[in-house]
Design an enzyme around this catalytic site. Structure first.
Site, PDB file in Angstrom:
ATOM      1  CG  ASP A 182      -2.112   0.908   1.329  1.00  0.00           C
ATOM      2  OD1 ASP A 182      -2.163   1.916   0.482  1.00  0.00           O
ATOM      3  OD2 ASP A 182      -2.611   0.901   1.887  1.00  0.00           O
ATOM      4  CG  ASP A 197      -9.614   2.720   0.697  1.00  0.00           C
ATOM      5  OD1 ASP A 197      -8.826   3.373   1.950  1.00  0.00           O
ATOM      6  OD2 ASP A 197      -8.542   2.415   0.052  1.00  0.00           O
TER       7      ASP A 197
END
Length: 543
Positions: free
Chosen positions: A310, A370
């Protein structure tokens, strides 16, 4: 998890960044009389004390301003973020400028104003109160991502520390130039989209060894493993500190990662883990920055089978031109271990990752921000993927983020849309619910073998939109053997009748048709008309 921006304060993680940009301080303009034009170019620093949830922490910021042909440009960097300073203009003791995300090809600059007085430059975001009211929230509240909930940043006061107009990383974060990117051969993994489970959507920071063992047990007992859900992926907050040799340790929530991997493997499953190319993960835990090879060896020794990587704080130490090389560095480190480890790039679609993700060793890459457990978020992520279809294939997949099925924020029709759309997209199917509380209805959605077969089809083609009429959309996905998966999606507020003409899809006039949710064959020569519920889907296989 682009916006899970937290900083550790003792045992507590508190958000540092919200919304789709860097922090946004709000402060009424101060007055002053000193001209700023000659003073502004250079390096300015300041810090803010953040109060949230009864905890306090300090965020340090560096702004580097330079004057080019009368325009002010530069860079603004925090321990979590980097923004370009653009379109700046000085007028007396005030400067106006924009802050733009340099990692996004579509990001708009956010307007700011700074006022100089008595050696202090106080900056404030220019907020449109009407826009905030339309969003149903106050200014600078959290948007999509991990730092959700209203949060207003405190004032930011900057002081000039040097006349240097070039940003330099702090000495403890400086790195050597990254090697040039070179195309890598496929690693032979993820020949169909990965299926499994990820801890973040439900457990977030509460994930621990017990939750992972329980999930592994439940994947077996519910039949999910046998339906294809193989990976058990630990997301952020497992990380501890590094030992004297620099080896990453798991924290007290995971006392023995090797033993946990052995347990998961004993169930016929695989174990995934999470890290970041940056110094810190999105939740403020230890990242892999400058420890890539060391961490890869540790993962391999533990028995890890999947790495989600990430971007997070990497944006504070790497520029946009270094993103590809930073990801390839870990890809090479994983390959050097000799252990097959699926490599998942999580960088939210920045810099058109679909163009280069496979070449630097990625098996899948995020194409969106997200996901949240609501229809609007799921639709935004899923229905925006059509143009990316040419870039997906065996070993390299577009990833519109994890599944929210079973977390309670959508209806059954909406969750069936979620599952159908992700399968047509040949997207990874990573559940994110609490399996111990899963309803039979949610389990039936997640384990529909006929729908899963569309996602896992060996041809490896991603589907795409073929027609749209207002809220009604038809998507198709080519399947091995010449069959076609067809999704009839109703994105509107009312049930609607939809008709599909087989000839328009390149099929014969009287194909064999199977309804994959009703589990029945359909006789429909020439065309098929069906009622589709609001936010629902009818999914077919035709050949």
């Amino acid at each position: 998890m682009r916006f899970k921006m937290l900083m550790r304060v003792g045992a507590v993680a508190v958000p540092l960044m919200v919304g789709t940009m860097m922090w946004a301080p709000v402060l009424a303009a101060q007055s002053g009389s000193t001209s700023l034009a000659g003073t502004l170019p250079g390096t300015w620093q300041g810090e803010q004390t953040l109060q949230r949830g009864g905890q306090a922490t300090t965020l340090q910021s560096t702004y580097v301003f330079k004057s080019e042909g009368g325009a002010i440009t530069g860079v603004a960097v925090t321990t979590r973020s980097r923004s370009e300073i653009v379109n700046g203009q000085v007028d007396g003791d005030q400067v106006t400028f924009g802050l733009r995300d340099p990692f996004s090809n579509s990001a708009a600059a956010q307007p700011y104003r700074g006022t100089y007085a008595n050696g202090t430059l106080t900056i404030a975001r220019v907020v449109d109160p009407n826009a905030a009211a339309r969003r149903g929230a106050g200014p600078n509240t959290a948007g999509r991502g991990r730092g959700r909930g209203a949060f207003v940043m405190p004032p930011l006061e900057l002081h000039k520390v040097s006349a240097d107009t070039v940003y330099h990383l702090p000495a403890d974060l400086a790195h050597a130039p990254l090697p040039p990117v070179r195309p890598l051969a496929p690693n032979g993994l993820a020949l169909t989209p990965p299926m499994g489970w990820n801890s973040w959507n439900h457990f977030k920071a509460k994930v621990d060894d017990h939750a992972i063992r329980q999930t592994a047990d439940l994947l077996v007992s519910t039949g999910m493993r046998d339906a294809g859900y193989i990976y058990v992926n630990i997301d952020d907050t497992w990380e501890g500190t590094r030992d004297a040799q620099g080896n990453i340790q798991s924290n007290s929530k995971f006392p023995d990662m090797k033993a946990l991997a052995d347990y998961v493997h004993s169930k016929g499953l695989k174990l995934g883990i999470y890290s970041s190319p940056g110094p810190k993960t999105c939740a403020g835990y230890e990242g892999s920055y400058q420890h890539e090879a060391q961490d890869a060896r540790t993962y391999a020794a533990w028995g890890i089978d999947y790495l989600k990587y990430d971007w997070c704080s990497a944006r504070s130490v790497y520029g946009p031109d270094e993103m590809e090389a930073a990801y390839e560095k870990m890809a090479l480190a994983l390959r050097a271990t000799g252990r097959p480890i699926v490599f998942s790039l999580c960088q939210y679609g920045d810099l058109d990752v679909w163009n280069w993700g496979a070449e630097i060793g990625g098996n899948l890459w995020r194409t969106t921000g997200d996901i949240q457990d609501n229809y609007a978020s799921m639709s935004r992520n899923g229905f925006s993927q059509s143009a990316h279809a040419p870039y997906a294939g065996p070993g390299h997949w577009n990833d519109p983020d994890m599944l929210e099925i079973g977390n309670g924020g959508m209806t059954g029709d909406e969750y069936r849309t979620h599952m159908s759309l992700w399968s047509i997209l040949a997207a990874p199917l990573l559940a994110g619910n609490d399996l111990s509380q899963m309803t039979p209805a949610d389990l039936a959605i997640l384990t529909n073998r006929e729908v899963i077969a569309v996602d896992q089809d060996k041809l490896g083609k991603q589907g795409a939109r073929v027609s749209q009429n207002g809220d009604l959309e038809v998507w198709t996905k080519p399947l091995a053997g010449g069959a076609l998966a067809v999704g009839l999606f109703n994105r509107g507020p009312q049930a609607a009748s939809m008709t599909v003409q087989w000839s328009g899809l390149g099929l014969k006039s009287n194909p064999k048709v199977r309804d994959l949710w009703a589990h029945r064959n359909v006789h429909a020569p020439g065309s098929y008309t069906v009622q589709v519920p609001s936010h629902g889907v009818v999914m077919l296989r035709a050949e």
